[in-house]
Design an enzyme around this catalytic site. Structure first.
Site, PDB file in Angstrom:
ATOM      1  N   THR A  54      48.386  38.874 139.607  1.00  0.00           N
ATOM      2  CA  THR A  54      49.848  38.858 139.523  1.00  0.00           C
ATOM      3  C   THR A  54      50.480  38.639 140.890  1.00  0.00           C
ATOM      4  O   THR A  54      51.376  37.809 141.059  1.00  0.00           O
ATOM      5  CB  THR A  54      50.348  40.177 138.891  1.00  0.00           C
ATOM      6  OG1 THR A  54      49.800  40.270 137.570  1.00  0.00           O
ATOM      7  CG2 THR A  54      51.864  40.230 138.841  1.00  0.00           C
ATOM      8  N   GLU A 126      56.826  22.354 135.722  1.00  0.00           N
ATOM      9  CA  GLU A 126      55.420  22.264 136.106  1.00  0.00           C
ATOM     10  C   GLU A 126      54.714  21.375 135.107  1.00  0.00           C
ATOM     11  O   GLU A 126      55.300  21.003 134.076  1.00  0.00           O
ATOM     12  CB  GLU A 126      54.784  23.651 136.155  1.00  0.00           C
ATOM     13  CG  GLU A 126      55.367  24.517 137.250  1.00  0.00           C
ATOM     14  CD  GLU A 126      54.611  25.813 137.456  1.00  0.00           C
ATOM     15  OE1 GLU A 126      53.788  26.179 136.598  1.00  0.00           O
ATOM     16  OE2 GLU A 126      54.861  26.462 138.472  1.00  0.00           O
ATOM     17  N   HIS A 251      42.260  24.911 138.386  1.00  0.00           N
ATOM     18  CA  HIS A 251      43.499  24.393 138.967  1.00  0.00           C
ATOM     19  C   HIS A 251      43.137  23.139 139.741  1.00  0.00           C
ATOM     20  O   HIS A 251      42.189  23.142 140.530  1.00  0.00           O
ATOM     21  CB  HIS A 251      44.158  25.421 139.889  1.00  0.00           C
ATOM     22  CG  HIS A 251      45.597  25.093 140.139  1.00  0.00           C
ATOM     23  ND1 HIS A 251      45.975  24.057 140.946  1.00  0.00           N
ATOM     24  CD2 HIS A 251      46.738  25.622 139.657  1.00  0.00           C
ATOM     25  CE1 HIS A 251      47.294  23.975 140.955  1.00  0.00           C
ATOM     26  NE2 HIS A 251      47.784  24.914 140.176  1.00  0.00           N
ATOM     27  N   ARG A 300      47.054  20.326 133.390  1.00  0.00           N
ATOM     28  CA  ARG A 300      46.084  20.641 134.441  1.00  0.00           C
ATOM     29  C   ARG A 300      44.691  20.094 134.184  1.00  0.00           C
ATOM     30  O   ARG A 300      44.028  19.619 135.103  1.00  0.00           O
ATOM     31  CB  ARG A 300      45.956  22.158 134.562  1.00  0.00           C
ATOM     32  CG  ARG A 300      47.090  22.705 135.289  1.00  0.00           C
ATOM     33  CD  ARG A 300      46.995  24.154 135.495  1.00  0.00           C
ATOM     34  NE  ARG A 300      48.246  24.501 136.151  1.00  0.00           N
ATOM     35  CZ  ARG A 300      48.666  25.706 136.367  1.00  0.00           C
ATOM     36  NH1 ARG A 300      47.930  26.722 135.994  1.00  0.00           N
ATOM     37  NH2 ARG A 300      49.797  25.918 136.959  1.00  0.00           N
ATOM     38  N   HIS A 363      40.644  28.913 137.921  1.00  0.00           N
ATOM     39  CA  HIS A 363      42.002  29.454 138.093  1.00  0.00           C
ATOM     40  C   HIS A 363      42.400  30.438 137.004  1.00  0.00           C
ATOM     41  O   HIS A 363      42.933  31.500 137.283  1.00  0.00           O
ATOM     42  CB  HIS A 363      42.972  28.277 138.122  1.00  0.00           C
ATOM     43  CG  HIS A 363      44.400  28.665 138.333  1.00  0.00           C
ATOM     44  ND1 HIS A 363      44.809  29.391 139.421  1.00  0.00           N
ATOM     45  CD2 HIS A 363      45.515  28.428 137.594  1.00  0.00           C
ATOM     46  CE1 HIS A 363      46.114  29.584 139.366  1.00  0.00           C
ATOM     47  NE2 HIS A 363      46.567  29.032 138.256  1.00  0.00           N
ATOM     48  N   ARG A 398      45.731  26.581 128.984  1.00  0.00           N
ATOM     49  CA  ARG A 398      47.029  27.240 129.155  1.00  0.00           C
ATOM     50  C   ARG A 398      48.074  26.281 129.708  1.00  0.00           C
ATOM     51  O   ARG A 398      47.807  25.527 130.650  1.00  0.00           O
ATOM     52  CB  ARG A 398      46.866  28.400 130.135  1.00  0.00           C
ATOM     53  CG  ARG A 398      48.175  29.046 130.519  1.00  0.00           C
ATOM     54  CD  ARG A 398      47.978  30.019 131.654  1.00  0.00           C
ATOM     55  NE  ARG A 398      47.609  29.338 132.874  1.00  0.00           N
ATOM     56  CZ  ARG A 398      48.125  29.611 134.072  1.00  0.00           C
ATOM     57  NH1 ARG A 398      49.014  30.571 134.203  1.00  0.00           N
ATOM     58  NH2 ARG A 398      47.733  28.967 135.138  1.00  0.00           N
TER      59      ARG A 398
HETATM   60  C1  LIG Z   1      46.922  31.939 142.770  1.00  0.00           C
HETATM   61  C2  LIG Z   1      47.447  32.165 141.372  1.00  0.00           C
HETATM   62  C3  LIG Z   1      48.643  31.603 140.984  1.00  0.00           C
HETATM   63  C4  LIG Z   1      49.132  31.801 139.702  1.00  0.00           C
HETATM   64  N1  LIG Z   1      50.362  31.300 139.368  1.00  0.00           N
HETATM   65  C5  LIG Z   1      50.887  31.603 138.159  1.00  0.00           C
HETATM   66  C6  LIG Z   1      52.229  31.221 137.845  1.00  0.00           C
HETATM   67  O1  LIG Z   1      52.931  30.639 138.648  1.00  0.00           O
HETATM   68  N2  LIG Z   1      52.702  31.542 136.610  1.00  0.00           N
HETATM   69  C7  LIG Z   1      51.950  32.214 135.681  1.00  0.00           C
HETATM   70  O2  LIG Z   1      52.437  32.462 134.578  1.00  0.00           O
HETATM   71  N3  LIG Z   1      50.695  32.599 135.986  1.00  0.00           N
HETATM   72  C8  LIG Z   1      50.157  32.329 137.190  1.00  0.00           C
HETATM   73  N4  LIG Z   1      48.891  32.750 137.486  1.00  0.00           N
HETATM   74  C9  LIG Z   1      48.162  33.540 136.501  1.00  0.00           C
HETATM   75  C10 LIG Z   1      48.776  34.932 136.439  1.00  0.00           C
HETATM   76  O3  LIG Z   1      49.001  35.395 137.749  1.00  0.00           O
HETATM   77  C11 LIG Z   1      47.854  35.895 135.708  1.00  0.00           C
HETATM   78  O4  LIG Z   1      47.454  35.358 134.479  1.00  0.00           O
HETATM   79  C12 LIG Z   1      48.565  37.231 135.449  1.00  0.00           C
HETATM   80  O5  LIG Z   1      49.104  37.714 136.650  1.00  0.00           O
HETATM   81  C13 LIG Z   1      47.574  38.203 134.873  1.00  0.00           C
HETATM   82  O6  LIG Z   1      48.141  39.472 134.872  1.00  0.00           O
HETATM   83  P1  LIG Z   1      47.251  40.689 134.382  1.00  0.00           P
HETATM   84  O7  LIG Z   1      48.090  41.897 134.503  1.00  0.00           O
HETATM   85  O8  LIG Z   1      46.632  40.369 133.089  1.00  0.00           O
HETATM   86  O9  LIG Z   1      46.030  40.736 135.432  1.00  0.00           O
HETATM   87  P2  LIG Z   1      46.010  40.961 137.011  1.00  0.00           P
HETATM   88  O10 LIG Z   1      47.319  40.764 137.640  1.00  0.00           O
HETATM   89  O11 LIG Z   1      44.868  40.148 137.518  1.00  0.00           O
HETATM   90  O12 LIG Z   1      45.671  42.494 137.140  1.00  0.00           O
HETATM   91  C14 LIG Z   1      44.407  43.004 136.776  1.00  0.00           C
HETATM   92  C15 LIG Z   1      44.333  44.436 137.236  1.00  0.00           C
HETATM   93  O13 LIG Z   1      43.162  45.061 136.725  1.00  0.00           O
HETATM   94  C16 LIG Z   1      42.491  45.766 137.775  1.00  0.00           C
HETATM   95  N5  LIG Z   1      41.088  45.868 137.379  1.00  0.00           N
HETATM   96  C17 LIG Z   1      40.209  44.871 137.136  1.00  0.00           C
HETATM   97  N6  LIG Z   1      39.010  45.384 136.764  1.00  0.00           N
HETATM   98  C18 LIG Z   1      39.147  46.731 136.755  1.00  0.00           C
HETATM   99  C19 LIG Z   1      38.267  47.814 136.470  1.00  0.00           C
HETATM  100  N7  LIG Z   1      36.973  47.638 136.138  1.00  0.00           N
HETATM  101  N8  LIG Z   1      38.739  49.076 136.565  1.00  0.00           N
HETATM  102  C20 LIG Z   1      40.025  49.310 136.941  1.00  0.00           C
HETATM  103  N9  LIG Z   1      40.892  48.323 137.239  1.00  0.00           N
HETATM  104  C21 LIG Z   1      40.461  47.055 137.138  1.00  0.00           C
HETATM  105  C22 LIG Z   1      42.772  44.903 138.997  1.00  0.00           C
HETATM  106  O14 LIG Z   1      42.532  45.591 140.190  1.00  0.00           O
HETATM  107  C23 LIG Z   1      44.247  44.583 138.752  1.00  0.00           C
HETATM  108  O15 LIG Z   1      45.061  45.683 139.093  1.00  0.00           O
HETATM  109  C24 LIG Z   1      48.380  32.559 138.774  1.00  0.00           C
HETATM  110  C25 LIG Z   1      47.176  33.126 139.161  1.00  0.00           C
HETATM  111  C26 LIG Z   1      46.709  32.939 140.458  1.00  0.00           C
HETATM  112  C27 LIG Z   1      45.413  33.577 140.864  1.00  0.00           C
END
Ligand SMILES: Cc1cc2nc3c(=O)[nH]c(=O)nc-3n(C[C@H](O)[C@H](O)[C@H](O)COP(=O)(O)OP(=O)(O)OC[C@H]3O[C@@H](n4cnc5c(N)ncnc54)[C@H](O)[C@@H]3O)c2cc1C
Length: 564
Positions: A54, A126, A251, A300, A363, A398
């Site tokens: 995130t 995008e 990506h 993409r 990505h 996606r």
């Molecule tokens: C560089 C980049 C750019 C991006 N740009 C975009 C964008 O512009 N728009 C968009 O929609 N999406 C984008 N994405 C994708 C998007 O960021 C993610 O899909 C989204 O943030 C996922 O959110 P989440 O809460 O599911 O996971 P994350 O934000 O990855 O959070 C996962 C959490 O789980 C924790 N965790 C993992 N394993 C464990 C464990 N075993 N025990 C305890 N905690 C654990 C981690 O520490 C973290 O806190 C991008 C991703 C990247 C990497």
């Protein structure tokens, strides 16, 4: 054979809460915030709050906010990117909720960039979107603003967070009605270097997995180090099927820092192409001309495959990068894309003047734990939200910027549902076994796993490369051994096998091997090209393959793939 539990010593402490959320990204914190007013909730996260993807999101969040845009158009663009595997009803639900999710974040305090000289939120475009519908913040720091907003809101709402706490496995048992039920999670508390401090159990009526994707399964990725597929591995070990894991979005444009670059690479957001940047090969020829009607703004998978092809066809051997030219933006680049400017300057480039060297890298995980948009799974007491889940929104690929929106919507929905009702506490007969019997992967072998995945399971795959990957991963799996117990004599030759210690790094290495093995099995089984799964030996989509693949880990630790 892969382990059915992550090895760790016996638990020495216990906690009781209504809801435990695993992960503190957009999905996990949205869930915790929504459930907090009425139930006890604990967020367990293996690092600091902002260690997930995130924080790194650049482009922004997609939602229909412009009156000339429409829900139908956003649905159509999403379905087209998903290449026949989206669930249209779920896509429609998400797209309808997306503008509300964006306004919700704004009410929580998120500052999205306004239109130049105006007060309305600026909307950009995008790849794959037919309208300008992406809100962004700080130019290309959109994710950091979302994470900041949710961190502050969670702290303000009194959400309890247990940091440096690694979710190892679910605690499961059989309820009196014979159904399998999740009743908690086993946690390894570590220090900030990932060394084991203690093991405990959090008992809960609902466990919400929000642990993100699995970019770190590959050698080169846009994902931060914490994104190691732990949630998918946890689900496999619990006997749940995971779905669509062959669909990894590469990506097309991460910054190429040289042939030896490893791990997380800086992303050059699609928004740069949205602002008119163009891809060129080393000979100065345009990469996307004649490939797709949207040219540089094609979806993409199309852009990543075109770049891979162009690199492979380079005269005199394989090139390892192409170039992105955004020099038409001049110094406006610095303010529109401050983080990208910073990343370019680190390697001595000025994006207002120089073409930026780029290459595709892992990505986004389109697949994961099969779940509804409300997080519900097939296992009582278990929920999955955000990138770890496969809800039917993304299908085989996606659409850019739909994922942050999905994380906020799904997280908030599961939180609201659990605020209303959580599964009953029943006298469940909890499974008993000794986790120390199960093997762990030595971190020394991890580099090999990730190199195998990037070499053989990248943007374009075939039966030969996938079989080579399966063979290499199998032989690495056979090298695993259980940790030593107190009293064992650990000798390098003979006697007890050399051992590995339970720690964040060995748990992550074991999870990465598990997810990699599942991904290769599914990619081998899908003998077609669809969405972001490209097979050079089966270059076309095939109608008979318009269905999902579920992957399971059986009781003996073997992976199997079945059609759904
Ligand atoms: C560089 C980049 C750019 C991006 N740009 C975009 C964008 O512009 N728009 C968009 O929609 N999406 C984008 N994405 C994708 C998007 O960021 C993610 O899909 C989204 O943030 C996922 O959110 P989440 O809460 O599911 O996971 P994350 O934000 O990855 O959070 C996962 C959490 O789980 C924790 N965790 C993992 N394993 C464990 C464990 N075993 N025990 C305890 N905690 C654990 C981690 O520490 C973290 O806190 C991008 C991703 C990247 C990497």
């Amino acid at each position: 054979m892969l382990p059915r539990r992550l090895a760790a010593p016996a638990a020495t402490w216990e906690r009781d809460v209504d809801v435990v959320v695993l992960g503190s990204g957009a999905a996990g914190l949205s869930a915790a915030l929504a459930v907090r007013p009425v139930r006890s909730v604990l967020v367990v996260t293996k690092d600091i709050l902002s260690a997930g993807s995130t924080q790194w999101a650049q482009g922004g969040l997609a939602g229909v906010l412009d009156p000339t845009d429409s829900i139908e158009d956003h649905v159509r663009d999403t379905l087209e990117a998903g290449a026949g595997l989206c669930d249209e009803a779920v896509v429609r639900e998400l797209v309808t909720e997306a503008p509300k999710a964006i306004r919700y974040l704004m009410r929580l305090g998120a500052a999205f960039d306004p239109e130049q000289g105006g007060t309305d939120v600026a909307l950009t475009r995008e790849g794959g979107h037919s309208h300008n519908r992406i809100v962004h913040s700080g130019g290309d720091r959109s994710g950091a603003e979302v994470q900041r907003t949710l961190d502050e809101s969670a702290v303000g709402a009194g959400v309890e967070v247990m940091g440096h706490a690694f979710a190892l496995d679910l605690v499961m048992g059989t309820a009196p009605d014979g159904e399998r039920q999740v009743v908690g999670v086993r946690i390894g508390k570590t220090d900030e270097h990932g060394l084991l401090v203690s093991v405990g159990i959090v008992n809960a009526r609902a466990v919400v997995i929000a642990s993100g994707g699995y970019g770190q399964v590959f050698a080169s990725t846009s994902n931060p180090p914490a994104v190691t597929g732990d949630g998918v591995a946890i689900a496999l070990r619990a006997g749940l099927p995971v779905t669509d894991v062959e669909f990894v979005q590469f990506h097309p444009t991460v910054l190429w820092r040289g042939p030896d670059a490893w791990g997380q690479q800086a992303l050059i957001s699609e928004a740069v192409r949205g602002e008119g940047a163009i891809l060129f090969d080393a000979a100065g020829e345009r990469v996307m001309t004649g490939v797709h009607p949207l040219e540089d703004l094609a979806p993409r998978d199309v852009v990543a495959a075109a770049i891979s092809r162009r690199m492979a066809e380079a005269p005199g051997g394989v090139d390892d990068h192409v170039y992105l030219d955004a020099t038409h933006l001049g110094e406006r680049f610095y303010t529109r894309f401050p983080s990208i400017t910073e990343a370019c300057r680190e390697i001595g480039l000025d994006p207002a003047v120089d073409r930026i060297p780029v290459a595709p890298a892992a990505h986004y995980a389109c697949g994961g734990i099969r779940a509804g948009l409300d997080g519900s799974t097939s296992l009582r007491g278990l929920y999955a939200v955000g990138e770890v889940s496969a809800t039917g929104v993304h299908g085989a690929n996606r659409l850019a910027s739909n994922s942050l929106t999905e994380s906020i919507v799904s997280g908030t929905w599961v939180g609201r549902d659990l605020a209303w009702e959580v599964p009953d506490r029943m006298p469940v007969a909890v499974d008993v076994d000794d986790p120390l019997d199960h093997p762990l992967l030595d971190t020394a072998r991890l580099r090999e796993v990730r190199a195998v995945m990037s070499r053989h399971v990248g943007v374009v795959r075939d039966a030969g490369s996938l079989a080579a990957a399966a063979g290499a991963l199998g032989s690495i799996a056979r090298s695993m051994c259980p940790p030593a117990r107190i009293g064992d004599v650990v000798e390098p030759h003979g006697g007890v096998q050399p051992s590995v210690e339970p720690s964040r790094r060995t748990w992550e290495a074991t999870n990465i091997l598990t997810v990699a093995t599942a991904m290769v099995a599914a990619a081998l089984a899908r003998t077609e090209s669809r969405g972001c799964h490209r097979r050079s030996d089966h270059p076309e989509p095939r109608p008979e393959w318009r269905h999902h693949l579920d992957v399971r880990l059986d009781a003996a630790g073997a992976i199997s793939v079945e059609d759904r």
